[in-house]
Enzyme design. Structure first.
Site, PDB file in Angstrom:
ATOM      1  N   HIS B 160      19.266 -23.721  31.710  1.00  0.00           N
ATOM      2  CA  HIS B 160      18.448 -24.861  32.180  1.00  0.00           C
ATOM      3  C   HIS B 160      17.939 -24.669  33.613  1.00  0.00           C
ATOM      4  CE1 HIS B 160      19.256 -27.196  28.622  1.00  0.00           C
ATOM      5  NE2 HIS B 160      20.557 -27.201  28.821  1.00  0.00           N
ATOM      6  N   ASP B 196      21.270 -21.767  21.936  1.00  0.00           N
ATOM      7  CA  ASP B 196      21.949 -22.978  22.388  1.00  0.00           C
ATOM      8  C   ASP B 196      21.305 -24.194  21.721  1.00  0.00           C
ATOM      9  OD1 ASP B 196      23.763 -23.847  25.051  1.00  0.00           O
ATOM     10  OD2 ASP B 196      22.269 -25.355  24.512  1.00  0.00           O
ATOM     11  N   HIS B 198      20.522 -26.908  23.049  1.00  0.00           N
ATOM     12  CA  HIS B 198      19.535 -27.507  23.949  1.00  0.00           C
ATOM     13  C   HIS B 198      18.455 -26.483  24.310  1.00  0.00           C
ATOM     14  CE1 HIS B 198      23.385 -29.669  24.696  1.00  0.00           C
ATOM     15  NE2 HIS B 198      22.592 -30.724  24.651  1.00  0.00           N
ATOM     16  N   ASP B 285      27.062 -25.034  20.888  1.00  0.00           N
ATOM     17  CA  ASP B 285      26.989 -26.485  20.710  1.00  0.00           C
ATOM     18  C   ASP B 285      26.154 -26.890  19.504  1.00  0.00           C
ATOM     19  OD1 ASP B 285      24.913 -25.397  22.162  1.00  0.00           O
ATOM     20  OD2 ASP B 285      25.041 -26.814  23.816  1.00  0.00           O
TER      21      ASP B 285
END
Lengths: 345, 345
Positions: B160, B196, B198, B285
């Site tokens: 991120h 991931d 996200h 995740d």
């Protein structure tokens, strides 16, 4: 002087915030506006009236339709999506290079329509927010109808809010709505003199390219203080608004001597602008004992501040903004209003 | 396969965050990486080595100097300015129309260099952050020296983070640093396949205008999920990077059938790009029991995921990203790595 006030702000309550010392009750509390009204009544400063209702089109003069819809539905979306915290607040924001994307998640919508994490929404917030805007709009109509002074006892405050985002305890920009309403009544030039301790970033942004509204803000240097990312002295307006934005950032511990010098400079510019009316976003957080601020104004200084603005001999609408010393906000506010009544048109 | 790991991440601890249910211990905990290493050792997946040290110029290939300086000094600035909370975190951010102003207040600096409120800094953070980057850079050197597989057990994660802001528990973009290091070694084309849950907004932003690095990300639809403001399917790269960014946003409850279809599409594009190496930001995740995510992958699916990437017959560097089911992250990660070893160059 007539004061406009509504008890609807009491519904915007139970707010929490984070600061450098942790998680706590928000300083932007219902007691602030309640104390202001109590002192105004005790000191017999004039009639206190309730706001009128206004249609959405008055709000749409300043704010975007999607933003209004967000503010109105945010709490219900928060609950409907399974969030159990008693304050709806954003945690993720639109970083540089990101998109103001239209998301389904209330976390997305909160982040898109906010620039900080400390402007929470609770069940009663929208009623209070809308009422606060209507307080300012009602007070503007008093000026339009010929009153030379009026006070809008707004809560929540407004000057950090732009067309489409909230921040700094502000949701709708009450002072900007009032200024636009004055313009729409036929007045040609409006000056805004923001005396809140924090830079009025929302108001500046809203009018940055307009020549008909002069925005002047006196505040703590954003290099040191919230809102951090706007309010520097080189921000002078753009396009048609070139030269119509004036910022006076000042250091911590600024007292009346320094402050009044900057105010006089700003008012000289206001006078040269020859406005038909002045709107004063009135923050009392320049007070020496304010719990979140670092200026050093004394109680009597607010009387002088009001007198200086009054001396311009222009109709003045004062709109309540910040000020977090609950014990003193009422007297400081009333002092300002008394000073404002000393002159008059 | 060699794993690179450092205990320095243990210093990035005691983190807190806010979600829709209130204020709590952060899910991005030291136990995550510790469990990954424990399982890798138990399952005898290969040698675990410590990272080398790297000079700042390696970090400056991806990150701005002022941002590195901020990360390094933020905790001391927080304390020196009188803040007593045990996590340094921002509350105000750079809204639309605001300036990335260079402030003296640590609150200003935290907001300028972050896009969310949930990437806190504590006393030991910088040691952990830098070490995590060095873990990735050391693993990249293994690939450069001829290994066909390597695993960087990074913590904190990185995907991120952009050149100059943190977010989503990420501070330095470990995978991007590794990809750049591979490029700097003489490899001509690098593909990044971010699995991931996200969207890897930092990695996308860093390489959005580059033709030499293909970025592919499979993730929850940002209309529903963090990071909310980037990661949509119409973001295809710009300029020289046109067509070199591919996003596969997927709905909540996505299972292996849907996921593997998207992954195969992405890998087909990777294959057509003919990369010299692949970097996999490896988030676990997507797992069905992840406490903050909403996909439905099962434990065995990570084995297949590794196999699918392995089948491309290209050197692969996996870099640990998210995954918050502490009890399962180790096995899920090890399954992926085992799958990755099935093929090989």
């Amino acid at each position: 002087m007539i004061t406009v006030y509504s008890d609807a702000h009491l519904q915007h309550t139970g707010l929490k915030e984070m600061d450098g010392n942790g998680w706590r009750e928000a300083v932007e509390s219902p007691e602030r506006a309640s104390n202001v009204i109590r002192v105004i009544r005790e000191r017999l400063l004039g009639e206190v009236i309730k706001p009128k209702s206004f249609a959405d089109n008055k709000l749409l003069r300043i704010h975007d339709a999607d933003y209004l819809q967000f503010l109105q539905s945010a709490w219900n979306e928060w609950v409907a999506q399974g969030n159990t915290a008693d304050n709806a607040r954003p945690f993720a924001f639109v970083g540089a290079g990101m998109r103001h994307a239209d998301g389904r998640s209330i976390h997305s919508r909160l982040g898109r329509y906010s620039f900080d994490a400390d402007s929470p929404i609770v069940a009663g917030s929208w009623n209070a927010i809308r009422s606060s805007a209507e307080v300012a709009l009602t007070a503007a109509e008093l000026i339009i109808s010929g009153e030379d002074r009026a006070f809008a006892a707004c809560r929540p405050p407004g000057h950090h809010a732009t067309a489409n985002y909230c921040g700094g305890y502000c949701y709708l920009n009450n002072a900007a709505l009032a200024a636009q309403s004055l313009r729409d009544s036929g007045m040609r030039r409006i000056a805004i003199v923001d005396v809140d301790y924090h830079h009025g970033n929302g108001t500046q942004t809203l009018f940055y390219r307009r020549s008909d509204i002069l925005t002047v803000s006196l505040h703590a240097d954003p290099a040191d203080e919230y809102p951090y990312f706007l309010g520097f002295s080189d921000e002078l307006g753009e396009g048609d608004g070139e030269g119509k934005n004036l910022n006076f950032p000042m250091p911590f511990s600024t007292d009346w001597k320094t402050y009044s010098g900057a105010l006089q400079q700003g008012l000289t510019q206001v006078s040269a602008f020859a406005p038909d009316a002045i709107v004063v976003p009135l923050g009392l957080d320049t007070f020496t004992d304010d719990p979140i601020a670092n200026f050093a104004l004394q109680q009597d200084d607010y009387l002088r501040m009001g007198e200086m603005i009054s001396a311009l001999q222009v109709p003045v609408l004062a709109v309540l903004e910040g000020g977090y010393s609950v014990d003193h906000i009422g007297d400081n506010c009333a002092n300002f209003l008394e000073g404002l009544e000393m002159g008059g048109v």
